[in-house]
Design a protein around this motif. Structure first.
Motif, mmCIF file in Angstrom:
data_model
loop_
_atom_site.group_PDB
_atom_site.id
_atom_site.type_symbol
_atom_site.label_atom_id
_atom_site.label_comp_id
_atom_site.label_asym_id
_atom_site.label_seq_id
_atom_site.Cartn_x
_atom_site.Cartn_y
_atom_site.Cartn_z
ATOM 1 N N LYS A 21 -19.107 71.786 55.906
ATOM 2 C CA LYS A 21 -19.566 71.018 57.078
ATOM 3 C C LYS A 21 -19.328 69.520 56.872
ATOM 4 O O LYS A 21 -18.974 68.812 57.813
ATOM 5 N N HIS A 22 -19.552 69.072 55.659
ATOM 6 C CA HIS A 22 -19.292 67.651 55.363
ATOM 7 C C HIS A 22 -17.814 67.313 55.616
ATOM 8 O O HIS A 22 -17.480 66.265 56.166
ATOM 9 N N MET A 23 -16.929 68.225 55.227
ATOM 10 C CA MET A 23 -15.500 67.955 55.433
ATOM 11 C C MET A 23 -15.124 68.018 56.914
ATOM 12 O O MET A 23 -14.292 67.242 57.389
ATOM 13 N N LEU A 50 -9.501 67.652 54.255
ATOM 14 C CA LEU A 50 -9.154 68.098 52.897
ATOM 15 C C LEU A 50 -9.801 67.277 51.776
ATOM 16 O O LEU A 50 -9.743 67.681 50.621
ATOM 17 N N HIS A 51 -10.423 66.145 52.102
ATOM 18 C CA HIS A 51 -10.689 65.160 51.043
ATOM 19 C C HIS A 51 -11.545 65.646 49.876
ATOM 20 O O HIS A 51 -11.397 65.144 48.772
ATOM 21 N N ASP A 52 -12.437 66.615 50.139
ATOM 22 C CA ASP A 52 -13.291 67.111 49.038
ATOM 23 C C ASP A 52 -12.947 68.547 48.649
ATOM 24 O O ASP A 52 -13.785 69.257 48.093
ATOM 25 N N ILE A 53 -11.733 68.970 48.893
ATOM 26 C CA ILE A 53 -11.345 70.367 48.638
ATOM 27 C C ILE A 53 -11.538 70.769 47.175
ATOM 28 O O ILE A 53 -11.735 71.942 46.865
ATOM 29 N N ALA A 108 -15.641 56.482 56.064
ATOM 30 C CA ALA A 108 -16.107 57.609 56.885
ATOM 31 C C ALA A 108 -16.897 58.620 56.051
ATOM 32 O O ALA A 108 -17.877 59.208 56.526
ATOM 33 N N ASP A 109 -16.471 58.802 54.813
ATOM 34 C CA ASP A 109 -17.073 59.808 53.929
ATOM 35 C C ASP A 109 -18.606 59.665 53.835
ATOM 36 O O ASP A 109 -19.337 60.611 54.168
ATOM 37 N N PRO A 110 -19.139 58.501 53.444
ATOM 38 C CA PRO A 110 -20.595 58.399 53.344
ATOM 39 C C PRO A 110 -21.313 58.320 54.693
ATOM 40 O O PRO A 110 -22.498 58.639 54.780
HETATM 41 FE FE LIG Z 1 -16.760 63.509 50.842
#
Ligand SMILES: [Fe+2]
Length: 183
Positions: A21-23, A50-53, A108-110
């Motif tokens: 869900k975060h991704m 894909l960033h936290d795959i 965007a991530d945090p």
């Molecule tokens: Fe992340």
């Protein structure tokens, strides 16, 4: 690589539903940012997706996290620009944020974490009624969702975005996929 291939790869490598869900949330915000700047929405969206795959594969080893992710993204057919953004989002590697895509992913991530936390303290725990101004208030409360780095979110200024606009864009983007996020 298209979005479906990226999502299939995530499902093959990630078990934790909240991480997926975060991704998805990061993807939604990245697409909105791409739209805002007239950039490639598919490219930016898939980079966010894909960033936290590699988070489960690297088992908490922050020295490997995002290096493996960038490699996996390349194997899936991501461009070097996309792979660089994924690599650079983990500060541990000391890789500079060179492109607008790098900076967008980094901030965007945090923001996804802050918005999710601000949603979960609402009585209805729903994104639908969440207002950007209440997320802005939570931004100022340092102890609230402390893992969501305020400094990193505030880097939206390097994209030429005011914090209020960035938060508003993020809330709207996540509201657009509220059902997928279960919020
Ligand atoms: Fe992340």
């Amino acid at each position: 690589m298209n979005r479906e291939e990226a999502l299939n790869s995530i499902k093959a490598n990630v078990e934790n539903a909240n991480l997926i869900k975060h991704m998805l949330a990061t993807e939604a915000i990245m697409r909105a940012l791409a739209k805002r700047f007239g950039e490639d929405e598919a490219e930016w969206g898939i980079t966010g997706l894909l960033h936290d795959i590699d988070v489960e594969l690297t088992e908490g080893d922050m020295n490997s996290h995002s290096k493996l992710g960038a490699d996996l993204a390349r194997e899936l057919g991501a461009s070097e620009t996309m792979a660089h953004a994924i690599l650079a989002h983990n500060e541990r590697h000391g890789v500079s944020l060179d492109t607008r895509l790098d900076r967008a992913l980094f901030c965007a991530d945090p923001l996804t974490g802050l918005i999710t936390a601000a949603t979960l303290v609402r009585p209805d725990k729903k994104l639908a009624g969440l207002e950007a101004k209440s997320v802005r208030k939570k931004f100022k409360e340092k102890s609230f969702a402390a893992g969501a780095s305020r400094e990193q979110i505030a880097m939206c200024s390097e994209l030429g975005l005011e914090l209020d606009e960035f938060i508003g864009l993020g809330v709207e983007a996540m509201q657009g996929i509220a059902a997928d996020l279960g919020l």
